[in-house]
Motif scaffolding. Structure first.
Motif, PDB file in Angstrom:
ATOM      1  N   GLY A 143     -16.692 -31.086 -18.457  1.00 17.84           N
ATOM      2  CA  GLY A 143     -18.102 -32.004 -18.508  1.00 17.84           C
ATOM      3  C   GLY A 143     -19.075 -32.407 -19.649  1.00 17.84           C
ATOM      4  N   ILE A 144     -18.537 -33.726 -19.108  1.00 13.57           N
ATOM      5  CA  ILE A 144     -18.653 -34.955 -20.958  1.00 13.57           C
ATOM      6  C   ILE A 144     -19.954 -35.132 -21.146  1.00 13.57           C
ATOM      7  CG2 ILE A 144     -17.452 -36.561 -21.607  1.00 13.57           C
ATOM      8  CD1 ILE A 144     -15.219 -36.569 -20.240  1.00 13.57           C
ATOM      9  N   VAL A 145     -20.617 -34.591 -21.977  1.00 17.98           N
ATOM     10  CA  VAL A 145     -22.425 -35.040 -21.559  1.00 17.98           C
ATOM     11  C   VAL A 145     -22.688 -36.402 -22.517  1.00 17.98           C
ATOM     12  CG1 VAL A 145     -23.280 -33.060 -20.662  1.00 17.98           C
ATOM     13  CG2 VAL A 145     -22.781 -33.200 -22.851  1.00 17.98           C
ATOM     14  N   LYS A 146     -21.733 -36.482 -23.427  1.00 14.66           N
ATOM     15  CA  LYS A 146     -21.807 -37.797 -24.772  1.00 14.66           C
ATOM     16  C   LYS A 146     -20.416 -37.873 -25.546  1.00 14.66           C
ATOM     17  CE  LYS A 146     -24.649 -36.525 -28.301  1.00 14.66           C
ATOM     18  NZ  LYS A 146     -25.901 -36.446 -29.081  1.00 14.66           N
ATOM     19  N   MET A 147     -20.036 -38.924 -25.866  1.00  9.16           N
ATOM     20  CA  MET A 147     -19.817 -39.034 -26.375  1.00  9.16           C
ATOM     21  C   MET A 147     -19.856 -39.681 -27.231  1.00  9.16           C
ATOM     22  SD  MET A 147     -16.427 -43.007 -24.953  1.00  9.16           S
ATOM     23  CE  MET A 147     -15.609 -43.273 -25.710  1.00  9.16           C
ATOM     24  N   LEU A 148     -19.285 -39.815 -28.214  1.00  5.60           N
ATOM     25  CA  LEU A 148     -19.735 -40.364 -29.861  1.00  5.60           C
ATOM     26  C   LEU A 148     -18.513 -41.351 -30.163  1.00  5.60           C
ATOM     27  CD1 LEU A 148     -20.589 -37.275 -31.169  1.00  5.60           C
ATOM     28  CD2 LEU A 148     -22.032 -38.837 -30.042  1.00  5.60           C
ATOM     29  N   ALA A 149     -18.359 -42.219 -31.170  1.00  5.06           N
ATOM     30  CA  ALA A 149     -17.421 -43.228 -32.126  1.00  5.06           C
ATOM     31  C   ALA A 149     -17.949 -43.320 -33.380  1.00  5.06           C
ATOM     32  CB  ALA A 149     -17.566 -44.569 -31.175  1.00  5.06           C
ATOM     33  N   VAL A 150     -17.782 -43.318 -34.303  1.00  5.87           N
ATOM     34  CA  VAL A 150     -18.236 -43.194 -35.732  1.00  5.87           C
ATOM     35  C   VAL A 150     -17.273 -44.195 -36.292  1.00  5.87           C
ATOM     36  CG1 VAL A 150     -16.608 -41.537 -36.562  1.00  5.87           C
ATOM     37  CG2 VAL A 150     -18.726 -42.131 -37.943  1.00  5.87           C
ATOM     38  N   LEU A 151     -17.774 -45.253 -37.279  1.00  3.02           N
ATOM     39  CA  LEU A 151     -17.015 -45.416 -38.621  1.00  3.02           C
ATOM     40  C   LEU A 151     -17.602 -45.220 -39.795  1.00  3.02           C
ATOM     41  CD1 LEU A 151     -17.375 -49.334 -37.529  1.00  3.02           C
ATOM     42  CD2 LEU A 151     -15.357 -47.905 -36.930  1.00  3.02           C
ATOM     43  N   HIS A 152     -16.518 -45.384 -40.365  1.00  2.00           N
ATOM     44  CA  HIS A 152     -16.836 -44.032 -42.203  1.00  2.00           C
ATOM     45  C   HIS A 152     -16.850 -45.145 -42.756  1.00  2.00           C
ATOM     46  CE1 HIS A 152     -15.374 -40.521 -40.341  1.00  2.00           C
ATOM     47  NE2 HIS A 152     -14.404 -40.991 -40.276  1.00  2.00           N
ATOM     48  N   SER A 153     -17.537 -47.158 -42.617  1.00  2.00           N
ATOM     49  CA  SER A 153     -18.183 -47.572 -43.221  1.00  2.00           C
ATOM     50  C   SER A 153     -18.803 -48.264 -42.286  1.00  2.00           C
ATOM     51  CB  SER A 153     -16.567 -48.893 -43.784  1.00  2.00           C
ATOM     52  OG  SER A 153     -16.443 -49.203 -42.446  1.00  2.00           O
ATOM     53  N   GLY A 154     -20.242 -48.952 -43.268  1.00  2.00           N
ATOM     54  CA  GLY A 154     -20.906 -49.632 -42.466  1.00  2.00           C
ATOM     55  C   GLY A 154     -22.388 -48.928 -41.698  1.00  2.00           C
ATOM     56  N   ASN A 155     -22.665 -49.758 -41.148  1.00  2.00           N
ATOM     57  CA  ASN A 155     -24.627 -48.772 -40.453  1.00  2.00           C
ATOM     58  C   ASN A 155     -24.181 -48.941 -39.258  1.00  2.00           C
ATOM     59  OD1 ASN A 155     -25.748 -51.208 -39.600  1.00  2.00           O
ATOM     60  ND2 ASN A 155     -25.569 -51.420 -41.981  1.00  2.00           N
ATOM     61  N   ALA A 156     -25.233 -47.992 -38.375  1.00  2.00           N
ATOM     62  CA  ALA A 156     -25.031 -48.085 -37.211  1.00  2.00           C
ATOM     63  C   ALA A 156     -25.812 -48.732 -36.495  1.00  2.00           C
ATOM     64  CB  ALA A 156     -26.469 -46.409 -37.084  1.00  2.00           C
ATOM     65  N   ASP A 157     -26.942 -49.608 -36.887  1.00  3.44           N
ATOM     66  CA  ASP A 157     -27.325 -51.099 -36.601  1.00  3.44           C
ATOM     67  C   ASP A 157     -26.193 -51.569 -35.663  1.00  3.44           C
ATOM     68  OD1 ASP A 157     -29.565 -49.530 -35.822  1.00  3.44           O
ATOM     69  OD2 ASP A 157     -30.451 -50.569 -37.782  1.00  3.44           O
ATOM     70  N   GLN A 158     -25.300 -52.098 -37.283  1.00  7.08           N
ATOM     71  CA  GLN A 158     -23.911 -53.039 -37.141  1.00  7.08           C
ATOM     72  C   GLN A 158     -23.178 -53.419 -35.908  1.00  7.08           C
ATOM     73  OE1 GLN A 158     -23.128 -53.334 -41.016  1.00  7.08           O
ATOM     74  NE2 GLN A 158     -24.004 -54.532 -41.672  1.00  7.08           N
ATOM     75  N   PHE A 159     -22.423 -51.726 -35.852  1.00  5.94           N
ATOM     76  CA  PHE A 159     -21.689 -51.084 -34.662  1.00  5.94           C
ATOM     77  C   PHE A 159     -22.610 -50.916 -33.720  1.00  5.94           C
ATOM     78  CE2 PHE A 159     -19.556 -46.519 -33.914  1.00  5.94           C
ATOM     79  CZ  PHE A 159     -18.559 -47.593 -33.106  1.00  5.94           C
ATOM     80  N   MET A 160     -23.507 -50.811 -33.557  1.00  3.49           N
ATOM     81  CA  MET A 160     -24.341 -51.067 -31.664  1.00  3.49           C
ATOM     82  C   MET A 160     -24.276 -52.263 -31.668  1.00  3.49           C
ATOM     83  SD  MET A 160     -27.607 -48.735 -30.423  1.00  3.49           S
ATOM     84  CE  MET A 160     -29.006 -49.826 -31.453  1.00  3.49           C
ATOM     85  N   GLU A 161     -25.064 -53.033 -32.697  1.00  3.20           N
ATOM     86  CA  GLU A 161     -24.779 -54.645 -32.075  1.00  3.20           C
ATOM     87  C   GLU A 161     -23.601 -55.588 -31.794  1.00  3.20           C
ATOM     88  OE1 GLU A 161     -26.377 -56.481 -35.126  1.00  3.20           O
ATOM     89  OE2 GLU A 161     -28.685 -55.619 -35.714  1.00  3.20           O
ATOM     90  N   LEU A 162     -22.202 -54.461 -32.087  1.00  2.13           N
ATOM     91  CA  LEU A 162     -20.752 -54.889 -32.069  1.00  2.13           C
ATOM     92  C   LEU A 162     -20.550 -54.635 -30.859  1.00  2.13           C
ATOM     93  CD1 LEU A 162     -18.518 -56.622 -33.021  1.00  2.13           C
ATOM     94  CD2 LEU A 162     -17.639 -54.046 -33.803  1.00  2.13           C
ATOM     95  N   VAL A 163     -21.059 -53.845 -30.550  1.00  5.61           N
ATOM     96  CA  VAL A 163     -20.172 -52.720 -29.768  1.00  5.61           C
ATOM     97  C   VAL A 163     -20.887 -52.016 -27.695  1.00  5.61           C
ATOM     98  CG1 VAL A 163     -19.837 -49.919 -28.482  1.00  5.61           C
ATOM     99  CG2 VAL A 163     -18.840 -50.969 -30.707  1.00  5.61           C
ATOM    100  N   ARG A 164     -22.461 -52.127 -28.131  1.00  5.32           N
ATOM    101  CA  ARG A 164     -23.435 -52.268 -26.663  1.00  5.32           C
ATOM    102  C   ARG A 164     -23.123 -53.660 -25.868  1.00  5.32           C
ATOM    103  NH1 ARG A 164     -29.640 -52.108 -27.762  1.00  5.32           N
ATOM    104  NH2 ARG A 164     -29.086 -49.522 -27.737  1.00  5.32           N
TER     105      ARG A 164
END
Length: 269
Positions: A143-164
């Motif tokens: 039962g997968i309820v959440k998937m996480l993706a992490v980068l060990h550089s940059g910030n979450a706003d930039q990562f989300m703008e690229l991925v979403r």
């Protein structure tokens, strides 16, 4: 005000793991006045000790950004929204094509599963017993309820703008970690507001009777849905822009201040 829905981290809980005595007293006073309390968080059930131990909450918690509804009274999952493996695999492959060296994890009904490299140079507290391993389709049976993706550089706003824009038609994408490029992804169309609305309807409570508090992008939908949605003054700019109301900052016990004022208004009626 019949229901208070509050985020936890950065809203009532500090980095040191403590909730202020003023906030604890405010929630107790609201409960004594007959107001229902529901905590709405990105945390999984196993990370609810602060509200178990400090507030003494024994009611409902909406976890994993709306993917789970959990009862602290019975310590059981009441309802869940799950991710299928095809979606997980598709999203993972898409992100791998967008950024160098992302690492992934899956929050399942039976525990937390991370691939090698997810924790980076330092392992956070609360996951000491988690052993990194390859993520496989067999986890979907848990039962997968959440998937996480992490980068060990940059910030979450930039990562989300690229991925979403690339995966937003497949999965819900948000974030709540202010100092880490960590994305939280759940079943499409599921967020804190959706599950909170389902819960409120089951209790005969209208959105106009709900007061909500939050501080990060994963709170945006909830703050917009609630009749009185308060973004913390110390919160993320996107949460502040989305909310119609603003609570004082976390450091100033903003949630407690608002609850105290609203209870005083109730007593004057």
């Amino acid at each position: 005000m019949r229901l208070i829905a509050s985020d936890i981290d950065g809203t009532i809980l500090g980095h040191d793991g403590s909730i202020s005595s003023r906030t604890i007293k405010a929630f107790a006073a609201a409960a004594q006045a007959g107001v229902e309390i529901v905590f709405v968080t990105g945390r999984p059930p196993r990370w609810l000790d602060p509200i178990r131990e400090q507030i003494g909450h024994t009611g409902t918690v909406i976890c994993s950004n709306g993917a789970l509804t959990y009862s602290l009274e019975t310590e059981t999952v009441v309802s869940s929204h799950l991710l299928d493996w095809a979606t997980v695999e598709n999203v993972r492959n898409t992100i791998l094509g967008l950024v160098p060296e992302p690492h992934f994890a899956l929050e399942c009904l039976n525990g937390f599963h991370v691939e090698p490299g997810f924790f980076g140079a330092s392992r956070p507290s609360g996951v000491e017993g988690v052993t990194p391993a390859e993520l496989t389709a067999q986890l979907a049976r848990d039962g997968i309820v959440k998937m996480l993706a992490v980068l060990h550089s940059g910030n979450a706003d930039q990562f989300m703008e690229l991925v979403r824009p690339q995966v937003g038609a497949l999965i819900s994408v948000t974030h709540s970690a202010p100092e880490l490029a960590l994305l939280e992804m759940g079943p499409l169309g599921v967020n804190k507001a959706v599950t909170l609305a389902e819960y409120a309807r089951s209790r005969g409570i209208a959105a106009e009777e709900v007061v909500a508090f939050g501080d990060m992008p994963n709170d945006i939908e909830m703050l917009g849905w609630a009749g009185a949605g308060y973004a913390m003054a110390s919160g993320h700019p996107d949460a502040l822009a989305a909310a119609s109301l603003r609570a004082p900052s976390f450091a100033d016990d903003g949630v407690a201040q608002v609850i105290e004022a609203r209870l005083a208004d109730l007593r004057r009626v």
